[in-house]
Motif scaffolding. Sequence first.
Motif, PDB file in Angstrom:
ATOM      1  N   LEU A  31       1.810 -52.862 -22.252  1.00 43.90           N
ATOM      2  CA  LEU A  31       2.852 -53.461 -21.415  1.00 43.90           C
ATOM      3  C   LEU A  31       3.509 -52.505 -20.425  1.00 43.90           C
ATOM      4  N   ARG A  32       2.998 -51.278 -20.306  1.00 43.65           N
ATOM      5  CA  ARG A  32       3.734 -50.278 -19.517  1.00 43.65           C
ATOM      6  C   ARG A  32       3.891 -50.649 -18.053  1.00 43.65           C
ATOM      7  N   ALA A  59       4.762 -45.401 -35.151  1.00 46.20           N
ATOM      8  CA  ALA A  59       4.656 -44.689 -33.875  1.00 46.20           C
ATOM      9  C   ALA A  59       3.388 -45.088 -33.123  1.00 46.20           C
ATOM     10  N   LEU A  60       2.282 -45.254 -33.848  1.00 45.17           N
ATOM     11  CA  LEU A  60       1.035 -45.671 -33.212  1.00 45.17           C
ATOM     12  C   LEU A  60       1.131 -47.111 -32.715  1.00 45.17           C
ATOM     13  N   LEU A  61       1.860 -47.953 -33.443  1.00 49.31           N
ATOM     14  CA  LEU A  61       2.084 -49.328 -32.991  1.00 49.31           C
ATOM     15  C   LEU A  61       2.904 -49.335 -31.703  1.00 49.31           C
ATOM     16  N   PHE A  62       3.946 -48.502 -31.661  1.00 46.50           N
ATOM     17  CA  PHE A  62       4.740 -48.359 -30.440  1.00 46.50           C
ATOM     18  C   PHE A  62       3.863 -47.917 -29.274  1.00 46.50           C
ATOM     19  N   PHE A  63       3.008 -46.936 -29.541  1.00 46.50           N
ATOM     20  CA  PHE A  63       2.119 -46.393 -28.507  1.00 46.50           C
ATOM     21  C   PHE A  63       1.191 -47.475 -27.967  1.00 46.50           C
ATOM     22  N   ALA A  64       0.613 -48.266 -28.865  1.00 45.76           N
ATOM     23  CA  ALA A  64      -0.332 -49.311 -28.451  1.00 45.76           C
ATOM     24  C   ALA A  64       0.360 -50.384 -27.617  1.00 45.76           C
ATOM     25  N   ILE A  65       1.544 -50.808 -28.053  1.00 46.64           N
ATOM     26  CA  ILE A  65       2.264 -51.844 -27.301  1.00 46.64           C
ATOM     27  C   ILE A  65       2.726 -51.311 -25.954  1.00 46.64           C
ATOM     28  N   PHE A  66       3.163 -50.069 -25.933  1.00 45.75           N
ATOM     29  CA  PHE A  66       3.585 -49.474 -24.664  1.00 45.75           C
ATOM     30  C   PHE A  66       2.436 -49.431 -23.673  1.00 45.75           C
ATOM     31  N   GLY A  97       8.120 -52.645 -20.555  1.00 41.51           N
ATOM     32  CA  GLY A  97       7.215 -52.536 -21.685  1.00 41.51           C
ATOM     33  C   GLY A  97       7.695 -51.540 -22.723  1.00 41.51           C
ATOM     34  N   PHE A  98       8.314 -50.433 -22.272  1.00 43.66           N
ATOM     35  CA  PHE A  98       8.839 -49.415 -23.184  1.00 43.66           C
ATOM     36  C   PHE A  98       9.867 -50.019 -24.132  1.00 43.66           C
ATOM     37  N   VAL A  99      10.760 -50.842 -23.598  1.00 42.18           N
ATOM     38  CA  VAL A  99      11.817 -51.432 -24.415  1.00 42.18           C
ATOM     39  C   VAL A  99      11.234 -52.461 -25.387  1.00 42.18           C
ATOM     40  N   ILE A 100      10.261 -53.247 -24.930  1.00 44.13           N
ATOM     41  CA  ILE A 100       9.602 -54.201 -25.821  1.00 44.13           C
ATOM     42  C   ILE A 100       8.921 -53.462 -26.967  1.00 44.13           C
ATOM     43  N   ALA A 101       8.239 -52.371 -26.646  1.00 42.38           N
ATOM     44  CA  ALA A 101       7.587 -51.568 -27.689  1.00 42.38           C
ATOM     45  C   ALA A 101       8.617 -51.023 -28.677  1.00 42.38           C
ATOM     46  N   THR A 102       9.795 -50.659 -28.172  1.00 43.93           N
ATOM     47  CA  THR A 102      10.866 -50.180 -29.042  1.00 43.93           C
ATOM     48  C   THR A 102      11.357 -51.269 -29.970  1.00 43.93           C
TER      49      THR A 102
END
Length: 205
Positions: A30-31, A20-27, A44-49
């Motif tokens: 790239l947001r 979840a923290l990795l998702f948060f950081a990538i989002f 960016g949300f989809v890439i983080a997913t």
Amino acid sequence: MTEDRKLAPWVKPVLELGPALLFFAIFLLLRNRTVMLGGTEYQGFVIATMVFVPAQVVATAILWKLTGKLSAMQVMTLVLVVLFGGLTAWLNDPRFLEMKPTILYLFFAAILGASLALRRNWLQMVLSDTIPMQPEGWRILTLRLVILFLCMAALNEIVRHTMSQTAWVYFKTFGLVIIMMGFFLGNAKLFERYALTKDGDGSES
């Protein structure tokens, strides 16, 4: 019955919260951008997913390998992450992952509600080794969790429909975790009141 395998105190939290923290950081990185992959443009949300889903699978597999078991909540979380995260990536639509907490919390509210209706201590079966309590304490805790999960499902829907995507990501990553921690801290008196003594009897006279 095999004994639970001992882990360093930091291992389980890292494996459970790391994806979840990795998702948060990538989002956050790239947001405000879009990324082109295979001729398709992704938020960016989809890439983080796309990173979050395999990270969750790997973290859960490592946890299972280290402990030899997974809780029902860990298994259900993994299933929903793969399902809704996969739909988010496949259809390039963030709404599917945003729905995941709602479905998860409604599922657990239904399961715990059914345990109350059937007069079964399913929660006690899962957590009795961690929180030794009398049956009445488990009944009260189960009822409170049903209410909590219903409220959290409703709150997730309110946030995702009325606030920005960034606000939802903050809410999902930190808000829901803080609510759960606050819930169990707030029930400290319940745990104390219905605690079992070493001989298995309640602590109340």
